[in-house]
Motif scaffolding. Sequence first.
Motif, PDB file in Angstrom:
ATOM      1  N   LEU A 355      48.604  47.407  33.448  1.00  0.00           N
ATOM      2  CA  LEU A 355      49.801  47.000  33.988  1.00  0.00           C
ATOM      3  C   LEU A 355      50.361  47.772  35.098  1.00  0.00           C
ATOM      4  O   LEU A 355      51.029  47.368  36.226  1.00  0.00           O
ATOM      5  N   LYS A 356      50.151  49.302  35.344  1.00  0.00           N
ATOM      6  CA  LYS A 356      50.426  49.870  36.332  1.00  0.00           C
ATOM      7  C   LYS A 356      49.549  49.582  37.664  1.00  0.00           C
ATOM      8  O   LYS A 356      49.874  49.438  38.656  1.00  0.00           O
ATOM      9  N   ILE A 357      48.180  49.300  37.250  1.00  0.00           N
ATOM     10  CA  ILE A 357      47.409  48.723  38.490  1.00  0.00           C
ATOM     11  C   ILE A 357      48.009  47.717  38.935  1.00  0.00           C
ATOM     12  O   ILE A 357      48.087  47.395  40.286  1.00  0.00           O
ATOM     13  N   LEU A 358      48.250  46.775  38.386  1.00  0.00           N
ATOM     14  CA  LEU A 358      49.012  45.268  38.527  1.00  0.00           C
ATOM     15  C   LEU A 358      50.176  45.605  39.529  1.00  0.00           C
ATOM     16  O   LEU A 358      50.389  45.084  40.686  1.00  0.00           O
ATOM     17  N   ALA A 359      51.067  46.565  39.083  1.00  0.00           N
ATOM     18  CA  ALA A 359      52.421  46.519  39.575  1.00  0.00           C
ATOM     19  C   ALA A 359      52.078  47.405  40.929  1.00  0.00           C
ATOM     20  O   ALA A 359      53.045  47.127  42.034  1.00  0.00           O
ATOM     21  N   ASP A 360      51.216  48.171  40.972  1.00  0.00           N
ATOM     22  CA  ASP A 360      50.712  49.144  42.355  1.00  0.00           C
ATOM     23  C   ASP A 360      50.194  48.120  43.303  1.00  0.00           C
ATOM     24  O   ASP A 360      50.055  48.497  44.489  1.00  0.00           O
ATOM     25  N   GLY A 361      49.696  46.755  42.838  1.00  0.00           N
ATOM     26  CA  GLY A 361      49.114  45.968  43.638  1.00  0.00           C
ATOM     27  C   GLY A 361      47.641  46.171  44.037  1.00  0.00           C
ATOM     28  O   GLY A 361      47.244  45.543  45.024  1.00  0.00           O
ATOM     29  N   ASN A 362      47.013  46.949  43.382  1.00  0.00           N
ATOM     30  CA  ASN A 362      45.574  47.392  43.283  1.00  0.00           C
ATOM     31  C   ASN A 362      44.697  46.152  42.787  1.00  0.00           C
ATOM     32  O   ASN A 362      43.976  46.587  41.680  1.00  0.00           O
ATOM     33  N   VAL A 363      44.864  44.864  43.286  1.00  0.00           N
ATOM     34  CA  VAL A 363      44.231  43.755  42.627  1.00  0.00           C
ATOM     35  C   VAL A 363      43.425  43.144  43.632  1.00  0.00           C
ATOM     36  O   VAL A 363      43.303  43.286  44.792  1.00  0.00           O
ATOM     37  N   LEU A 364      42.264  42.590  43.131  1.00  0.00           N
ATOM     38  CA  LEU A 364      41.056  41.858  43.528  1.00  0.00           C
ATOM     39  C   LEU A 364      40.846  40.490  43.229  1.00  0.00           C
ATOM     40  O   LEU A 364      41.160  40.267  41.863  1.00  0.00           O
ATOM     41  N   PRO A 365      40.520  39.558  43.883  1.00  0.00           N
ATOM     42  CA  PRO A 365      40.129  38.219  43.556  1.00  0.00           C
ATOM     43  C   PRO A 365      38.719  38.271  42.410  1.00  0.00           C
ATOM     44  O   PRO A 365      38.093  39.004  42.857  1.00  0.00           O
ATOM     45  N   ASP A 366      38.765  37.574  41.457  1.00  0.00           N
ATOM     46  CA  ASP A 366      37.559  37.301  40.767  1.00  0.00           C
ATOM     47  C   ASP A 366      36.569  36.463  41.270  1.00  0.00           C
ATOM     48  O   ASP A 366      37.096  35.502  42.108  1.00  0.00           O
ATOM     49  N   SER A 367      35.239  36.643  41.080  1.00  0.00           N
ATOM     50  CA  SER A 367      34.389  35.560  41.588  1.00  0.00           C
ATOM     51  C   SER A 367      34.419  34.348  41.124  1.00  0.00           C
ATOM     52  O   SER A 367      34.170  33.523  41.913  1.00  0.00           O
ATOM     53  N   VAL A 368      35.086  33.933  40.068  1.00  0.00           N
ATOM     54  CA  VAL A 368      35.553  32.683  39.601  1.00  0.00           C
ATOM     55  C   VAL A 368      36.377  32.008  40.373  1.00  0.00           C
ATOM     56  O   VAL A 368      36.359  30.753  40.633  1.00  0.00           O
ATOM     57  N   ASN A 369      37.045  32.687  41.234  1.00  0.00           N
ATOM     58  CA  ASN A 369      38.191  32.097  42.111  1.00  0.00           C
ATOM     59  C   ASN A 369      37.549  31.895  43.494  1.00  0.00           C
ATOM     60  O   ASN A 369      38.171  31.119  44.424  1.00  0.00           O
ATOM     61  N   THR A 370      36.420  32.648  43.685  1.00  0.00           N
ATOM     62  CA  THR A 370      35.900  32.632  45.316  1.00  0.00           C
ATOM     63  C   THR A 370      34.652  31.946  45.306  1.00  0.00           C
ATOM     64  O   THR A 370      34.377  31.353  46.504  1.00  0.00           O
TER      65      THR A 370
END
Length: 409
Positions: A355-370
């Motif tokens: 949740l903290k990582i998500l709140a900080d915006g440290n997110v990447l797309p998953d390969s299933v999306n790309t």
Amino acid sequence: MKALKSFVSAAAICAAGAVSAAELEVTHWWTSGGEAAAVAEFAKAFDATEHTWVDGAIAGSGGVARPIIISRIIGGEPMGATQLNHGRQAEELVEAGLMLDLTDIAEAEGWRDIVNPVRLLDACTLDGRVYCVPVNIHSPQWLWLSHEAFAKAGVDVPSDWFEFVDAAPKLKEVGVVPLAMGQQAWQTELAFNAIMVAVGGTELYLDVLSNKNADTAASAEMTKVFEAYDAARRLSEGSNVNDWNQATNLVITGQAGGQIHGDWAQGEFQVAEQVAGEDYTCLPGLGVNEVIATGGDAFYFPLNDDPDIEEAQREMASLLISKEVQVAFNLKKGSLPIRGDIDLSAANDCMKKGLKILADGNVLPDSVNTLSADTRNQIESLMTEFWNDKSVTVEAVQAAYVDIMASAD
């Protein structure tokens, strides 16, 4: 505008109540202990309406279930609702006009304002229309560590992937398998992408998997990723299990030191009544680059010519994204909620890290999306061959990977 949305949403629910009760067969591949506990929360909530959840669990992984699900829909035997990963898996089914359009519900309930990150809703959207409801955020870049195993070896619990590799010989000396790994193809591909983030970094990850840059895939930095992956496959010798939850159980019981796997492993630790920070440690980004990739699950609703079924489908879609159901489901599943406006004070330490990582915006797309399903299948096959055949060299597997990325879609 918010008042109008609330009115429209309430009207839709009232309309659903005006039709006859319906039974909806719901297909999914959530069959492990933790997964079954989580999906039971969905079923309980739906059964509390006038409708009935008919469970259509398909044993095995998504790789087993998805072809069955897709075949039934194409063959004219659709279920009422089905789990898939949000992303490109259902793209052709949507284009063929086989999925229920949920745009009116999404707009009435303001899904675009509550889904966080919004790219999860974009993954459900084609040509401006919404065709699925995202229900969770799953990140595959975690290292799960057994405190019992490291105590047995007389070494401290590692704080990152590199310390884990250094501690592996001590684990072997006391008969502990360093790295638990199931034999299904998607698990080896998951581990490769997780190591790519930890060893190669986020910029390399994005350039390869989002930009599909074959030159970057051929780079010296990528060679280091393959070398780390080579080391990982050698640490798994003796694991000898097939399903991911069997590998997780090796960690839970102290037979293995660790597992590279997604945050859904939390559900298994919870069912085993283990406590994060006391019995096991979880390291997002393998403890090196603390990021999460925002993959996950969504529910699609195949078109049906029965108006009672369709109204029940619409009511289920609204229910799955509701605050109460999001909390109940994700606490059991170990995943993060797709809503950014709910209270998760009851979350364990691992979920709070996410949740903290998500709140900080440290997110990447998953390969299933790309990546398309075809490209991902090619990569899974390559990684499985490399993982299981120790005669395949780093140079050979990297060259084959570059060829795949050169024509990736």
